[in-house]
Design an enzyme around this catalytic site. Structure first.
Site, short mmCIF file in Angstrom:
data_model
loop_
_atom_site.label_atom_id
_atom_site.label_comp_id
_atom_site.label_asym_id
_atom_site.label_seq_id
_atom_site.Cartn_x
_atom_site.Cartn_y
_atom_site.Cartn_z
N CYS A 85 0.84 -1.21 0.00
CA CYS A 85 0.00 0.00 0.00
C CYS A 85 0.87 1.25 0.00
CB CYS A 85 -0.91 0.02 1.22
SG CYS A 85 -2.02 -1.38 1.39
N VAL A 86 1.87 1.24 0.85
CA VAL A 86 2.76 2.40 0.98
C VAL A 86 3.54 2.62 -0.32
CG1 VAL A 86 4.76 3.33 2.21
CG2 VAL A 86 2.93 2.17 3.48
#
Length: 294
Positions: free
Chosen positions: A196-197
């Site tokens: 996600c990051v």
């Protein structure tokens, strides 16, 4: 009498705690050997642990990971199958892992059966089946196209997505159905999720480029700690809407959408129809551009 029962229960509890501590120490030792790359020693320790504590989920998974790392795929497969059978909480990812091992062993028909089982348990990521190199041997098999169609139907491609109202960090409500006329990305994510990051720079680029043309993002955070989330948003200077329930993986919207892993992206067109699922990076950018132009 009650006092004797209490003492007996206390003794049993203390004995159980001691046994649990011993098992944890043994398991941690096996895991340390694994981390150090001492796979043969770790496997020996894992076998001793299974002999001592039984074929539990934890020990079978540890042995499975070791055997897979050692490329002993047939043995790893047997561990994975045993573990899947005894697990109390069934998961589609167990069947995906088994399918991957069947593929390693060139048993493609068996792999396909596992993918259907995974789909029945809620597997959604059909984009992985289409894009990942290890799944490509299945593309020509009878039943693969039907499998993809089945997953797409389960996800809801071509239909209005399930509507929801969720609280944003700003305190305002966000209701998906109120954003008809916009292209909306529903993004399930969390600050503790590395993929996600890694996707954040791509989302920032898309938002900066398309927002004024009618593109919105609602990021549904599965974080548990609000402070960690707000610090991350401030550090990364995220401009789009972020929703936060504080319930983590028990988030009601995650449950509504049946999300099994994150990031999980759902791209809705201007008419309020779900058009794409599971896209990231350049593929997501192109999809947003296509929908903006419609």
């Amino acid at each position: 009498m009650k006092k004797n029962i209490f003492i007996l229960m206390l003794v049993i509890s203390l004995l159980s705690m001691g046994l649990w501590a011993d098992e944890k120490a043994d398991f941690d030792k096996a895991r340390k050997l694994f981390d150090e790359g001492k796979y043969q020693e770790a496997l020996k320790h894992a076998n001793e642990g299974i002999k001592k504590y039984g074929e539990t989920e934890k020990w079978l998974y540890g042995k499975y990971m070791l055997l897979k790392k050692m490329e002993r795929y047939e043995d790893a497969l047997q561990c994975a199958i045993k573990r899947e059978k005894i697990k109390k909480r069934k998961s589609c990812w167990d069947n995906i892992e088994i399918a991957e091992l069947y593929l390693k062993l060139k048993k493609n028909d068996e792999a396909m059966k596992q993918l259907y089982l995974a789909t029945d348990k809620g597997f959604q990521s059909y984009t992985e089946l289409l894009d990942r190199e290890d799944f490509k041997p299945l593309h020509q098999l009878n039943g693969f196209d039907a499998l993809i169609d089945k997953i797409k139907t389960n996800v809801g491609i071509g239909k209005p997505p399930k509507d929801f109202t969720i609280k944003r960090l700003t305190g305002e409500d966000f209701t998906l159905s109120k954003y008809k006329g916009k292209v909306v990305l529903v993004d399930f994510w969390a600050t503790w999720c590395n993929p996600c990051v890694k996707e954040i720079p791509n989302l920032k680029k898309d938002y900066a480029h398309f927002h004024k043309k009618g593109f919105e993002i609602i990021g549904i955070s599965l974080d548990n700690k609000k402070e960690k989330l707000t610090d991350f948003i401030k550090k990364e200077d995220l401009k789009w809407m972020i929703a936060f329930s504080g319930e983590g993986w028990k988030d009601k919207t995650r449950d509504l959408y049946g999300v099994q892993s994150i990031p999980s992206t759902w791209l809705v067109d201007k008419k309020g129809v779900l058009r794409y699922f599971g896209l990231r990076g350049e593929k997501l950018s192109k999809a947003v551009e296509t929908l903006i132009a419609e």
